[in-house]
Design a protein around this motif. Structure first.
Motif, PDB file in Angstrom:
ATOM      1  N   UNK A  95       3.036   2.854  -8.881  1.00  0.00           N
ATOM      2  CA  UNK A  95       1.844   2.754  -8.045  1.00  0.00           C
ATOM      3  C   UNK A  95       0.735   2.029  -8.795  1.00  0.00           C
ATOM      4  N   UNK A  96      -0.133   1.330  -8.068  1.00  0.00           N
ATOM      5  CA  UNK A  96      -1.319   0.767  -8.722  1.00  0.00           C
ATOM      6  C   UNK A  96      -2.145   1.898  -9.344  1.00  0.00           C
ATOM      7  N   UNK A  97      -2.996   1.538 -10.268  1.00  0.00           N
ATOM      8  CA  UNK A  97      -3.699   2.549 -11.051  1.00  0.00           C
ATOM      9  C   UNK A  97      -4.923   3.106 -10.345  1.00  0.00           C
ATOM     10  N   UNK A  98      -5.278   2.543  -9.219  1.00  0.00           N
ATOM     11  CA  UNK A  98      -6.337   3.138  -8.408  1.00  0.00           C
ATOM     12  C   UNK A  98      -5.751   3.619  -7.092  1.00  0.00           C
ATOM     13  N   UNK A  99      -6.035   4.864  -6.769  1.00  0.00           N
ATOM     14  CA  UNK A  99      -5.641   5.400  -5.466  1.00  0.00           C
ATOM     15  C   UNK A  99      -6.531   4.797  -4.377  1.00  0.00           C
ATOM     16  N   UNK A 100      -7.810   4.719  -4.664  1.00  0.00           N
ATOM     17  CA  UNK A 100      -8.786   4.260  -3.658  1.00  0.00           C
ATOM     18  C   UNK A 100      -8.473   2.835  -3.201  1.00  0.00           C
ATOM     19  N   UNK A 101      -7.995   2.009  -4.128  1.00  0.00           N
ATOM     20  CA  UNK A 101      -7.779   0.596  -3.818  1.00  0.00           C
ATOM     21  C   UNK A 101      -6.300   0.252  -3.646  1.00  0.00           C
ATOM     22  N   UNK A 102      -5.439   1.262  -3.494  1.00  0.00           N
ATOM     23  CA  UNK A 102      -3.998   1.029  -3.373  1.00  0.00           C
ATOM     24  C   UNK A 102      -3.685   0.407  -2.003  1.00  0.00           C
ATOM     25  N   UNK A 103      -3.297  -0.859  -2.019  1.00  0.00           N
ATOM     26  CA  UNK A 103      -3.085  -1.564  -0.745  1.00  0.00           C
ATOM     27  C   UNK A 103      -1.873  -1.038   0.019  1.00  0.00           C
ATOM     28  N   UNK A 104      -0.924  -0.433  -0.682  1.00  0.00           N
ATOM     29  CA  UNK A 104       0.228   0.111   0.053  1.00  0.00           C
ATOM     30  C   UNK A 104      -0.204   1.328   0.882  1.00  0.00           C
ATOM     31  N   UNK A 105      -1.244   2.026   0.422  1.00  0.00           N
ATOM     32  CA  UNK A 105      -1.790   3.137   1.209  1.00  0.00           C
ATOM     33  C   UNK A 105      -2.746   2.621   2.285  1.00  0.00           C
ATOM     34  N   UNK A 106      -3.533   1.621   1.914  1.00  0.00           N
ATOM     35  CA  UNK A 106      -4.452   1.038   2.899  1.00  0.00           C
ATOM     36  C   UNK A 106      -3.681   0.400   4.051  1.00  0.00           C
ATOM     37  N   UNK A 107      -2.453  -0.010   3.758  1.00  0.00           N
ATOM     38  CA  UNK A 107      -1.610  -0.569   4.818  1.00  0.00           C
ATOM     39  C   UNK A 107      -1.465   0.436   5.965  1.00  0.00           C
ATOM     40  N   UNK A 108      -1.387   1.727   5.599  1.00  0.00           N
ATOM     41  CA  UNK A 108      -1.247   2.751   6.631  1.00  0.00           C
ATOM     42  C   UNK A 108      -2.443   2.824   7.557  1.00  0.00           C
ATOM     43  N   UNK A 109      -3.619   2.499   7.042  1.00  0.00           N
ATOM     44  CA  UNK A 109      -4.836   2.583   7.865  1.00  0.00           C
ATOM     45  C   UNK A 109      -5.106   1.287   8.618  1.00  0.00           C
TER      46      UNK A 109
END
Lengths: 395, 395
Positions: B229-243
């Motif tokens: 995973x990228x080192x920032x949760x807030x800026x993780x684009x794989x998670x932002x993809x969900x939103x």
């Protein structure tokens, strides 16, 4: 290449916000957001920064010098706290009793930390006995807990007990106060909380975009003596120190308008008085609680750890939560939310936060929710609910 | 515990912003910021998100699906780009010809990457020959360059040449377009840029807080197939993809008001037409350039890579830059800035961006700057400057 898109004027619906956040924004805060900008290095902006820091200290009940708005929404202040405090190889103890403990875990792991757990069911607070056991077993460097768990409507009692255990083990304590700051009693200094983060769009009723964070000297000593830089440049507090500290040196462009907004939102806290504000939330939420209970609905958490700012109301048998939530949105422009994770489908999450925490909104909520439940044939007594709500409000 | 602080109403001075950003915000954008909020998961907000994405693609000149506002200021979109694209062990090639190449380096290192350099002096662009040599020597995985260097006023020409070199070596290209997007010709797709990030407070004249980012499928394939995973949760684009993708699932609370604002700012781009907007910036900045040159001042970069949105004007001999900057702020409520790093004290940085890029502001700048320089006894011909400026404007 595409032609210019033909996108119309911004005309969002006029919602009443009683979900888990954002809450309704006070008109004075909205007005502050339309103020023309000064530059983020303008001498006049330094005064504005000082105002925000002073007001934020008052609201957190702390004298911490390191009290700043982080340039992002609540998860940014959360990651600023965890990503700066947790160094590679550190052990962080996190709770498993709600959604946001899981987020703490993910952030701590990305910071290079090892994560250990203290368990409690979703919908219950941590038990100090369990925290003591976890400390004895794991000797963590950092302990995170959620003061007001937005996913379950649980307020963590006994905070001073938890912080004492941590300090007896030389650990630092990070508190998630996203849904308590400015609405529910919170005493950062008296309770021995080393680091607390929050969001502006809950009990402060400020649009999201600049998020409160406070660290005491002990926590900042750890941050400033790290062997390796934190893994985010944007959220590196040792660099932000240059901007928010005495030097006022450029780090990144601050979200100027969001700083204007939080200044006005915090001014409203100071005008009302923080204790009065806690009392208001308690009184209005008590009317909401009395009303839904008299309607025949239960609240998920026990009364001892009920969280006034976020009411987890049990969905009655035979009712589809999503359908009821859509009903109040479509018929009444009213936002409430459903459960997350282990409580998905089982609870409604009804916020009573900041500018939304007023009798007008509670009556409205009772009207809309009662109708939505009756529309699904639920066995609820809306008249009894209104009567109990009015009685509580008149106390 | 302290009493409630007595903080007065928000009354910042009424500045004209012609520094390196923020620029003056259009009244329609300020008005959009005072719009009451809907929730970040409200069905109506999804339409607003779609509008923003469509308008942002138009402005970036891209068809990239992954075109979103990141929830923070420009450095957040920058770290989202670099922190997601660079995996531990990757090599990133960064430029040394300005302040923001150095920031790229710091972000890439924190992401776990190895950093190598392609050199050019501050105030000059990269030479494709040097980029080719650096690729042959280092075989980097990611190549970052600054399209519009805010610290030096240099526009990078030959972008397509640079991206071709990178693609011949199977590398991905990240472009810093903070000070070009919406003001200076930028063709993300035609020029072969894989990832571009920007800020809203420059040529888009939008308050900082939600920052443009676009990635093509090739870049997103790398992001979504990371081992760690990228080192920032807030800026993780794989998670932002969900939103921001089809699911519209909760990740973090979006900065709703800032999304409203950037929607309105991008609508203004579409109404004007992106090419017309580039032309306006060029025309107004040409008048500024003609004016200061006729006054007797030089521009730091050569004409071939002059950046219209940020004019690096050489400080005349005997003039203290800081004093002149303070003079125009105090006497005229006008913000301009000085140099950074290698150019500290040597240049004025005068922005000509977005809503600030208009003849009224250029005349005002000439008046104020001319007076500030004369006050220090500098040998400048303000009359000649005005004459040249007017002639250029009348073309």
């Amino acid at each position: 290449m595409a032609n210019a898109p033909d996108v119309g004027e911004l005309t969002p619906p006029n919602r009443t916000l009683m979900g888990p956040g954002p809450s309704d924004v006070h008109p004075r805060v909205l007005k502050a957001m339309s103020t023309p900008l000064v530059g983020h290095l303008d001498p006049s902006f330094i005064d504005i920064m000082n105002d925000v820091q002073e007001l934020m200290r008052y609201t957190f009940r702390t004298d911490n010098q390191w009290t700043i708005p982080v340039s992002g929404t609540g998860s940014a202040s959360m990651e600023a706290a965890i990503g700066n405090l947790v160094e590679p190889g550190d052990t962080m103890l996190v709770p498993t009793n709600g959604y946001f403990g899981g987020r703490m875990e993910s952030m701590a792991e990305r910071a290079g930390g090892n994560v250990v757990h203290v368990d409690a069911p979703w919908g219950e607070p941590l038990d100090p006995v369990d925290v003591q056991e976890a400390f004895d077993e794991y000797q963590p460097d950092v302990f995170g807990f959620v003061h007001a768990e937005t996913s379950t409507g649980v307020k963590q009692p006994n905070v001073s007990e938890l912080t004492s255990i941590a300090h007896d083990h030389d650990a630092l304590v990070v508190a998630d106060t996203v849904t308590s700051l400015g609405g529910v009693e919170l005493e950062v200094d008296d309770w021995g909380i080393d680091v607390a983060y929050s969001g502006p769009q809950k009990c402060l009723s400020c649009p999201p975009g600049a998020s409160p964070l406070t660290l005491n000297d002990r926590a900042m000593d750890k941050v400033l003596s790290r062997e390796h830089s934190p893994r985010s440049w944007y959220l590196d507090l040792s660099l932000l120190e240059g901007y928010w500290g005495e030097e006022r040196a450029y780090h990144h462009t601050a979200p100027i308008t969001n700083v204007y907004a939080i200044r006005e939102a915090l001014r409203l806290v100071a005008e009302e008085g923080i204790e009065n504000r806690w009392d208001r939330h308690l009184e209005v939420a008590s009317a909401l609680k009395a009303g839904v209970e008299a309607m025949g609905l239960g609240l998920n958490p026990e009364d001892d750890y009920w969280l006034p700012s976020l009411n987890a109301v049990l969905v009655p048998d035979g009712v589809d939560a999503g359908e009821a939530i859509s009903y109040v949105l479509e018929h009444y422009d009213l936002e409430i939310a459903g459960g997350l994770g282990a409580l998905a489908g089982d609870i409604f999450r009804i916020g009573c936060m900041g500018y939304s925490a007023k009798p007008k909104n509670v009556s409205f909520l009772m009207t809309a929710l009662g109708e939505a439940l009756e529309a699904q044939g639920a066995d609820v007594d809306v008249d009894a609910g209104f009567s109990a709500m009015r009685e509580q409000l008149s106390r």
